[in-house]
Write a protein that holds these residues in place. Structure first.
Motif, PDB file in Angstrom:
ATOM      1  N   GLU A   1       0.919   4.138  -2.965  1.00  0.00           N
ATOM      2  CA  GLU A   1       0.661   5.555  -2.700  1.00  0.00           C
ATOM      3  C   GLU A   1       1.775   6.435  -3.249  1.00  0.00           C
ATOM      4  O   GLU A   1       1.529   7.590  -3.619  1.00  0.00           O
ATOM      5  CB  GLU A   1       0.518   5.787  -1.192  1.00  0.00           C
ATOM      6  CG  GLU A   1      -0.757   5.205  -0.613  1.00  0.00           C
ATOM      7  CD  GLU A   1      -0.819   5.383   0.896  1.00  0.00           C
ATOM      8  OE1 GLU A   1       0.137   5.974   1.456  1.00  0.00           O
ATOM      9  OE2 GLU A   1      -1.792   4.940   1.519  1.00  0.00           O
ATOM     10  N   ALA A   2       3.004   5.888  -3.290  1.00  0.00           N
ATOM     11  CA  ALA A   2       4.147   6.682  -3.728  1.00  0.00           C
ATOM     12  C   ALA A   2       4.226   6.794  -5.250  1.00  0.00           C
ATOM     13  O   ALA A   2       4.933   7.656  -5.778  1.00  0.00           O
ATOM     14  CB  ALA A   2       5.444   6.062  -3.198  1.00  0.00           C
TER      15      ALA A   2
ATOM     16  N   ALA B   1       0.837  -1.202   0.000  1.00  0.00           N
ATOM     17  CA  ALA B   1       0.000   0.000   0.000  1.00  0.00           C
ATOM     18  C   ALA B   1       0.874   1.254   0.000  1.00  0.00           C
ATOM     19  O   ALA B   1       0.556   2.241  -0.690  1.00  0.00           O
ATOM     20  CB  ALA B   1      -0.916  -0.004   1.211  1.00  0.00           C
ATOM     21  N   ARG B   2       1.963   1.221   0.749  1.00  0.00           N
ATOM     22  CA  ARG B   2       2.860   2.369   0.816  1.00  0.00           C
ATOM     23  C   ARG B   2       3.480   2.647  -0.556  1.00  0.00           C
ATOM     24  O   ARG B   2       3.582   3.799  -0.993  1.00  0.00           O
ATOM     25  CB  ARG B   2       3.958   2.113   1.846  1.00  0.00           C
ATOM     26  CG  ARG B   2       4.947   3.252   2.022  1.00  0.00           C
ATOM     27  CD  ARG B   2       5.927   2.926   3.143  1.00  0.00           C
ATOM     28  NE  ARG B   2       6.737   1.774   2.833  1.00  0.00           N
ATOM     29  CZ  ARG B   2       7.871   1.827   2.126  1.00  0.00           C
ATOM     30  NH1 ARG B   2       8.312   2.983   1.669  1.00  0.00           N
ATOM     31  NH2 ARG B   2       8.576   0.738   1.891  1.00  0.00           N
TER      32      ARG B   2
END
Length: 275
Positions: free
Chosen positions: A273-274, A269-270
């Motif tokens: 998002e990036a 997920a991180r």
């Protein structure tokens, strides 16, 4: 699959996630979490390095490595007497790498107090090998000292194992203040990665009350995974192996596999998002 960072629409080099596993209160399952999370992440084909920064050397022994027979230890790495590459060993089981620690780390802590840039020693030592791993887990001593500060300086995030009891909340507050101080001084990117409830017994009212307080205050920072009290988990270190290899069907093994899965989903997920 490995975690990748994306730049200009192309796959870049794998990203290394460095997590310090810390709690200044002893006996909360910190070393147990390090060893078993390392094995669980390795079971998902991730490349994992476990760094033992505790002078007790329990993580080293829990991996089946004799802390007194290693050629080099984390002490030698911190003092610049050996490189991380020369110090890292392969435990007999588990599928991950280990940078061993032992009581010599007490000497390292004393010597570091007299050196310039002492907080950066571990970060600089890990830099040449960090790219070889998807995850680096650092087992911190049960106190806030120079060894712990080195771990926090080298880390991206802090994973906090804690029991759901009254005094644990006080210890958590002190640790969060330390994280803030490290972030303000030497590691602005450090984050509180997550809180892991360990040795949890749902039959105890206080445990349920503290657990509720944690989720209300920290929300998604509290892992959904809860590690129960489990005899197989407690006895695995005496066999020098992670519980996953001691009894894969035990509740302890299942919990740490679930934690590994939760961490991998967070990382996916991180990265999404990036992009």
């Amino acid at each position: 699959m490995l975690c990748y960072c994306v730049a200009e629409g192309k796959r870049a080099k794998p990203m290394t996630r460095i997590l310090a596993v810390a709690n200044q209160k002893g006996g909360v399952g910190k070393t147990t979490t390090c060893v078993n999370l390392a094995a669980s992440l390795a079971a998902t084909q991730r490349r994992v390095l476990l760094v033992d920064m505790d002078p007790q050397g329990n993580a080293t022994m829990g991996c089946g490595v004799n802390k007194m027979e290693v050629e080099y230890s984390a002490c030698d790495v911190l003092l610049g007497e050996a490189s991380a590459a020369d110090t890292i060993v392969s435990p007999p089981e588990g599928g991950f790498a280990l940078l061993p620690g032992n009581e010599d780390l007490t000497l390292a802590e004393v010597n570091l107090l007299q050196e310039i840039g002492r907080e950066m020693k571990l970060k600089k030592a890990l830099a040449p090998v960090a790219g070889l791993y998807d995850f680096i887990l650092i087992d911190c001593p049960p106190s806030i000292n120079m060894l712990t500060v080195n771990a926090l300086t080298a880390a991206d995030g802090v994973l906090i194992p804690m029991q759901c009891e009254y005094y644990a909340l006080e210890g958590l507050s002190a640790l969060l203040r330390t994280i803030e101080q490290v972030r303000d001084s030497v590691n602005p990117d450090l984050e509180m990665y997550g809180i892991l409830r360990t040795m949890f017994d749902p039959r105890v009212n206080l445990s349920n009350e503290v657990s509720l307080q944690l989720t209300e205050h920290f929300d998604r920072k509290v892992f959904r995974t809860v590690v129960p009290r489990n005899i197989r988990l407690a006895e695995a270190p005496s066999f020098g192996r992670p519980v996953l290899l001691h009894d894969r069907s035990s509740r302890g093994a299942i919990a740490y596999l679930a934690l590994a899965g939760e961490i991998l989903r967070r990382e996916d997920a991180r990265i999404a998002e990036a992009v």
